[in-house]
Design a protein around this motif. Structure first.
Motif, PDB file in Angstrom:
ATOM      1  N   ILE A  14       1.823   2.031   5.714  1.00 30.93           N
ATOM      2  CA  ILE A  14       1.981   3.465   5.955  1.00 30.93           C
ATOM      3  C   ILE A  14       3.263   3.667   6.756  1.00 30.93           C
ATOM      4  N   PRO A  15       4.330   4.128   6.106  1.00 30.20           N
ATOM      5  CA  PRO A  15       5.594   4.353   6.826  1.00 30.20           C
ATOM      6  C   PRO A  15       5.460   5.551   7.774  1.00 30.20           C
ATOM      7  N   ARG A  16       5.172   5.281   9.020  1.00 36.08           N
ATOM      8  CA  ARG A  16       4.846   6.342   9.975  1.00 36.08           C
ATOM      9  C   ARG A  16       6.008   7.300  10.235  1.00 36.08           C
ATOM     10  N   SER A  17       7.235   6.792  10.123  1.00 40.39           N
ATOM     11  CA  SER A  17       8.380   7.653  10.432  1.00 40.39           C
ATOM     12  C   SER A  17       8.845   8.474   9.226  1.00 40.39           C
ATOM     13  N   GLY A 143      -8.165   8.594   6.894  1.00 40.51           N
ATOM     14  CA  GLY A 143      -8.579   7.336   6.258  1.00 40.51           C
ATOM     15  C   GLY A 143      -7.380   6.455   5.995  1.00 40.51           C
ATOM     16  N   GLU A 144      -7.370   5.271   6.594  1.00 41.03           N
ATOM     17  CA  GLU A 144      -6.226   4.371   6.455  1.00 41.03           C
ATOM     18  C   GLU A 144      -6.021   3.956   5.002  1.00 41.03           C
ATOM     19  N   ALA A 145      -7.107   3.626   4.299  1.00 39.37           N
ATOM     20  CA  ALA A 145      -7.004   3.205   2.894  1.00 39.37           C
ATOM     21  C   ALA A 145      -6.455   4.338   2.034  1.00 39.37           C
ATOM     22  N   THR A 146      -6.912   5.566   2.323  1.00 40.30           N
ATOM     23  CA  THR A 146      -6.434   6.743   1.572  1.00 40.30           C
ATOM     24  C   THR A 146      -4.936   6.937   1.781  1.00 40.30           C
ATOM     25  N   LEU A 147      -4.493   6.830   3.024  1.00 36.93           N
ATOM     26  CA  LEU A 147      -3.073   7.026   3.335  1.00 36.93           C
ATOM     27  C   LEU A 147      -2.212   5.901   2.759  1.00 36.93           C
ATOM     28  N   GLU A 148      -2.748   4.697   2.707  1.00 37.82           N
ATOM     29  CA  GLU A 148      -2.011   3.574   2.104  1.00 37.82           C
ATOM     30  C   GLU A 148      -1.796   3.818   0.606  1.00 37.82           C
ATOM     31  N   LYS A 149      -2.847   4.275  -0.072  1.00 33.44           N
ATOM     32  CA  LYS A 149      -2.727   4.580  -1.507  1.00 33.44           C
ATOM     33  C   LYS A 149      -1.737   5.725  -1.732  1.00 33.44           C
ATOM     34  N   PHE A 150      -1.831   6.723  -0.862  1.00 31.04           N
ATOM     35  CA  PHE A 150      -0.915   7.872  -0.972  1.00 31.04           C
ATOM     36  C   PHE A 150       0.532   7.429  -0.744  1.00 31.04           C
ATOM     37  N   GLN A 157       8.917   6.166   2.497  1.00 29.23           N
ATOM     38  CA  GLN A 157       9.752   5.179   3.168  1.00 29.23           C
ATOM     39  C   GLN A 157       9.963   5.594   4.615  1.00 29.23           C
ATOM     40  N   GLU A 158      10.237   4.593   5.463  1.00 31.74           N
ATOM     41  CA  GLU A 158      10.586   4.917   6.833  1.00 31.74           C
ATOM     42  C   GLU A 158      11.815   5.817   6.812  1.00 31.74           C
TER      43      GLU A 158
END
Length: 370
Positions: A14-17, A143-150, A157-158
């Motif tokens: 998950i590119p937080r930035s 949801g971490e898994a949801t955000l990873e898929k998204f 990208q960062e």
């Protein structure tokens, strides 16, 4: 035979930035709760829909070189006993000055919102929380898994800012005075990306590739957003045919007046179509329909010209045929056998063509000699 092992990528799932993730975090801080993201919880499709909205704003502000467009809320983030949610159904992109003029106004019952009385304390965002803490909480909520898929589907990208700063810091030496000054500048949140890019080029010797983004006029952004929102509103159904005609080859083509743009903004804010002046609505419809009507008129004009050209060609062919028949009748009357007359006609025209070509060649040679 040696076995090969796959090394785990250091790239964050998950590119937080990234721009979208940062906007999610800022929305939570502004609302004071991560529950402002309730429609996105566990839904990749809802996240993708939101991403497409905020992407218009980000790309066009970059293209125009200024904060020209805002992401506008239909139901405000904070309004009495409700909180407007941060989702595609409650947002639209419009000119910033129109959004500022609207302020915290709200059309009762419009947009997507949740009652404050239904909020849970465990999802509260306090003023003391750091951006990292807010980001952690929203990831847990959505949801971490949801955000990873998204993130994978949207190809997040960062941010380029984060990448540039990381590359600069790797090249700096703590004992170098100039490097210490650069470090202070790039770590300052208020430093513009242009200054960070300049320092990056100074430190690394690399020129930064700046992608070009095509500018979209305010009229075209308004039409795209109205086309997205209208099918979800019963009162806007009568506008759908006109909105459809505003597009040519899949792109908005109509140019709207200031009054029409104001009307579009009010409609997207949730005001009912029936509350507006009939004359103003008709002006908007006429402007939306203009591109298709112009295209139809051009098509009709081209068809008319083609018909005239075809008619003229037919008339020329008939005239030529009549002339040929008259010529053949003449040479037959002068004693040429009827069965040979057509060949004599063709030979005559061939000799005439040779004579014309010879005359043109002679004229050309005379011009060259002169």
């Amino acid at each position: 035979m040696t076995a090969t092992t796959k090394t785990k990528s250091n790239k964050p799932a998950i590119p937080r930035s990234s721009s979208t993730m940062m906007q999610l975090m800022l929305a939570c801080k502004r609302a004071g709760t991560v529950e402002v993201l309730r429609p996105l919880k566990g839904s990749v499709s809802a996240l993708m829909a939101l991403h497409e909205v905020v992407k218009i704003r980000s790309s066009q502000n970059f293209a125009h070189g200024k904060d020209m467009f805002h992401v506008c809320h239909i139901a405000p983030v904070t309004h009495g006993e409700i909180i407007g949610t941060f989702c595609a159904e409650n947002l639209f992109v419009a000119a910033g000055h129109r959004n500022k003029a609207a302020g915290n106004s709200y059309v009762e019952g419009a947009g997507e919102y949740i009652a404050r009385s239904h909020l849970k304390a465990q999802w509260k965002v306090s003023d003391r929380m750091t951006e990292k803490a807010v980001m952690d909480l929203l990831i847990k909520y959505v949801g971490e898994a949801t955000l990873e898929k998204f993130a994978k589907k949207a190809k997040l990208q960062e941010s380029s800012r984060t990448k540039l700063i990381a590359e600069i810091l790797q090249c700096l030496h703590p004992l170098n005075k100039q490097h210490r000054e650069w470090k202070e500048i790039v770590e300052n949140p208020s430093t513009k990306i242009a200054e960070i890019s300049r320092i990056h080029q100074e430190v690394t010797g690399k020129r930064i590739f700046v992608p070009t983004v095509a500018r979209i006029a305010e009229s075209h952004v308004a039409i795209k957003e109205l086309a997205r929102i209208a099918p979800t509103r019963v009162d806007l159904e009568t506008l759908l045919p006109a909105i459809e005609q505003a597009f040519l080859h899949g792109k908005p083509s109509a140019t709207l007046s200031t009054e029409a743009l104001d009307l579009c903004f009010q409609l997207m804010m949730g005001h009912d179509l029936a509350t507006f002046d009939e004359e103003a609505l008709q002006a908007l419809v006429s402007q939306l329909e203009a591109p298709s009507k112009a295209a139809v008129a051009r098509h009709e004009e081209m068809a008319k010209r083609a018909q005239i050209a075809e008619q003229e060609a037919t008339e020329r062919a008939i005239a030529q045929h009549t002339h040929n028949q008259e010529f053949i009748a003449k040479i037959v009357s002068e004693g040429v056998a009827p069965e040979l007359a057509p060949y004599v006609h063709e030979l005559t025209y061939s000799l005439w063509g040779v004579e014309v070509a010879a005359n043109e060649a002679a004229f050309y040679l005379e011009q060259q000699a002169a």
